[in-house]
Design an enzyme around this catalytic site. Structure first.
Site, PDB file in Angstrom:
ATOM      1  N   PRO A 273       0.608  -1.184  -0.032  1.00 43.98           N
ATOM      2  CA  PRO A 273       0.045  -0.014  -0.131  1.00 43.98           C
ATOM      3  C   PRO A 273       1.064   1.337   0.083  1.00 43.98           C
ATOM      4  CG  PRO A 273       0.327  -0.888   2.029  1.00 43.98           C
ATOM      5  CD  PRO A 273       0.824  -1.889   1.354  1.00 43.98           C
ATOM      6  N   TYR A 315      -3.575  13.986 -13.364  1.00 44.24           N
ATOM      7  CA  TYR A 315      -4.562  12.911 -13.324  1.00 44.24           C
ATOM      8  C   TYR A 315      -5.986  13.195 -13.277  1.00 44.24           C
ATOM      9  CZ  TYR A 315      -0.371  10.616 -11.264  1.00 44.24           C
ATOM     10  OH  TYR A 315       0.634  10.031 -11.156  1.00 44.24           O
ATOM     11  N   CYS A 342       3.984  29.348 -15.423  1.00 42.50           N
ATOM     12  CA  CYS A 342       3.443  29.915 -16.815  1.00 42.50           C
ATOM     13  C   CYS A 342       3.051  28.631 -17.608  1.00 42.50           C
ATOM     14  CB  CYS A 342       4.690  30.490 -17.650  1.00 42.50           C
ATOM     15  SG  CYS A 342       5.207  31.994 -16.471  1.00 42.50           S
ATOM     16  N   TYR A 371       1.966  10.980  -3.597  1.00 42.37           N
ATOM     17  CA  TYR A 371       2.116  11.534  -5.131  1.00 42.37           C
ATOM     18  C   TYR A 371       2.347  13.029  -5.033  1.00 42.37           C
ATOM     19  CZ  TYR A 371       1.639   6.648  -5.459  1.00 42.37           C
ATOM     20  OH  TYR A 371       1.639   5.361  -5.350  1.00 42.37           O
TER      21      TYR A 371
HETATM   22  C1  PLP Z   1       2.689   2.438  -7.147  1.00 45.92           C
HETATM   23  C2  PLP Z   1       2.647   0.984  -6.727  1.00 45.92           C
HETATM   24  C3  PLP Z   1       2.119   0.694  -5.566  1.00 45.92           C
HETATM   25  C4  PLP Z   1       1.328   1.606  -4.517  1.00 45.92           C
HETATM   26  O1  PLP Z   1       0.087   2.026  -5.127  1.00 45.92           O
HETATM   27  P1  PLP Z   1      -0.959   2.937  -4.295  1.00 45.92           P
HETATM   28  O2  PLP Z   1      -1.788   2.985  -5.248  1.00 45.92           O
HETATM   29  O3  PLP Z   1      -0.076   3.906  -3.877  1.00 45.92           O
HETATM   30  O4  PLP Z   1      -1.194   1.873  -3.063  1.00 45.92           O
HETATM   31  C5  PLP Z   1       2.392  -0.858  -5.142  1.00 45.92           C
HETATM   32  N1  PLP Z   1       2.931  -1.536  -5.939  1.00 45.92           N
HETATM   33  C6  PLP Z   1       3.547  -1.260  -7.220  1.00 45.92           C
HETATM   34  C7  PLP Z   1       4.287  -2.304  -8.048  1.00 45.92           C
HETATM   35  C8  PLP Z   1       3.475   0.152  -7.588  1.00 45.92           C
HETATM   36  O5  PLP Z   1       3.938   0.449  -8.771  1.00 45.92           O
END
Ligand code: PLP
Length: 419
Positions: A273, A315, A342, A371
């Protein structure tokens, strides 16, 4: 659930008034709540109680050293996607035996560094990568622990930029070829097959895709067993959504959905996570510079910008924006909240209904922990913002604002021979 709350109409991070922080630290800046980070980690961990499991926090979501140290102290492992992330983990004393390495494009140097550190496993995403890891391990006279990342070919129904489990995506090994890959991996002497991994995307708000992924994984495990290939663990990735705007399923329901098809396999469950742990534990604080009205639109120009938080334009992400002081609210208006960069893409919100702030007022952009800072840049020669970690009544500057010298570090001003 988070610990950014109003007390007497003034926004607090735990026991610290945001306005007090802004009196000491110039805007924009990020604030994280340690209590929220701990709580989110524990709630997620408890959702898997009763199952042999390991949480490998996906550190790309937020990777500041103090944050990693906090998670390491809670027993978290880490999901890394580069050697830079590996070095961050090692810098804070994280246990390499709890690190998994994901990503489609690992270099020889990155593979060697991961093996040298003794990480738990490398999640392999292609046939050439499988062979490359075997070669690098061979040169180092080691066996590389690997897991194959399977692309389960399903649509988690999210924004295309954050969906990774569809067959068109660059991620993972195609479902139709995964058995062959395992057979191939078994015959490579320098590889040790440890597990199977998958990760279907991010900000996933439905539970059905997780169950569907689990079912596909369980079927593969069964076939591999028949072929004499036994795994130790299943890495089921991350991806659970957070409530930017609408309520989302809690970790307990997510865990139940994910584990349902996997019960009885007797394998250790790894999850990765990211967003769900840190997303709502961070905010971006910015100050209003100008209120600008054109013939057709109203703009609130703030001192934060897309270089600080790029999610809205990248996004089409929604972030709640709230006043730090709501004792005297302006009249309701509909406005775009924009930064000084800009680019027309430099906005935090469009056509947002909100109380009209005055120049000098502070605004909090909520749910900016994941992020957010990690995607910040120096575009327009803007220094990256400081990061503050609040813990109860304590505040810690865990990263300073960049200086002009930081901005030009590594640059060489050359004098050219030609005119
Ligand atoms: C980005 C990523 C995650 C985490 O995703 P979340 O949406 O932030 O929980 C887990 N595993 C891999 C391989 C990822 O690229």
């Amino acid at each position: 659930m988070n610990y950014f709350e109003y007390r007497n109409d003034q926004l607090y991070a735990e026991d610290v008034p945001i306005a007090d922080l802004a009196a000491r630290i110039s805007t924009p800046f990020y604030v994280y709540s340690a209590r929220t980070l701990r709580r989110h980690f524990r709630v997620f961990d408890e959702a898997f109680a009763g199952t042999d499991h390991l949480i490998c926090y996906a550190m790309k979501a937020l990777s500041s050293l103090s944050i990693l140290k906090l998670f390491a102290s809670l027993g978290s492992g880490f999901d890394i996607v580069s050697v830079g992330e590996l070095m961050r983990c090692l810098r804070v004393g994280a246990d390499p035996g709890k690190i998994v390495f994901s990503g489609v494009g690992k270099t020889d140097e990155e593979i060697a560094a991961a093996l040298e550190a003794g990480i738990l496993m490398i999640n392999v995403e292609s046939r050439p990568e499988l062979h490359r890891i075997s070669e690098v391990a061979g040169k180092m006279k080691r066996r590389a622990p690997v897991s194959l990342r399977v692309n389960p070919d399903l649509d988690p129904g999210t924004h295309p930029h954050i969906s990774t489990g569809h067959r068109d995506s660059k991620f993972g090994v195609p479902l139709s070829q995964v058995d062959e890959y395992y057979a191939e991996a078994r015959d490579l002497r320098n590889l040790e097959i440890v597990g199977l991994s998958t990760h279907i995307g991010s900000q996933i708000s439905e539970l059905a895709p997780f169950t569907e992924a689990g079912e596909k994984v369980a079927a593969i495990v069964g076939r591999l067993r028949t072929a004499g290939i036994t795994l130790k663990c299943l890495d089921l990735g991350g991806g659970l959504a957070i409530p930017y705007q609408e309520a989302m399923p809690p970790p307990s329901e997510y865990a139940a959905a994910l584990l349902k098809p996997l019960a009885g396999l007797g394998l250790k469950i790894i999850t990765e996570p990211g967003r769900v742990i840190v997303g709502n534990a961070g905010i971006l604080v910015t100050r209003v510079l100008y209120n600008k009205e054109t013939d057709v639109k109203r703009f609130i120009v703030v001192d934060g910008a897309m270089n600080d938080l790029i999610r809205p334009v990248l996004y089409e992400a929604y972030h709640n924006i709230i006043p730090v002081d709501r004792r005297k609210l302006g009249r309701p208006v509909t406005a775009d909240v924009v930064g000084p960069v800009c680019e027309s893409g430099d906005f935090f919100a469009r056509d947002r209904e909100m109380p009209e702030p005055k120049s000098g007022d502070l605004l909090a952009i909520m749910s900016a922990g994941a992020y957010g800072f990690v995607m910040s840049s120096n575009y327009n020669s803007r220094p990256r913002a400081p990061e503050i970690l609040v813990d109860g009544a304590d505040t810690h500057v865990i990263r300073e604002r960049e200086s002009f010298e930081d901005l030009v570090r590594g640059e060489h001003v050359v004098t050219l021979k030609s005119a």
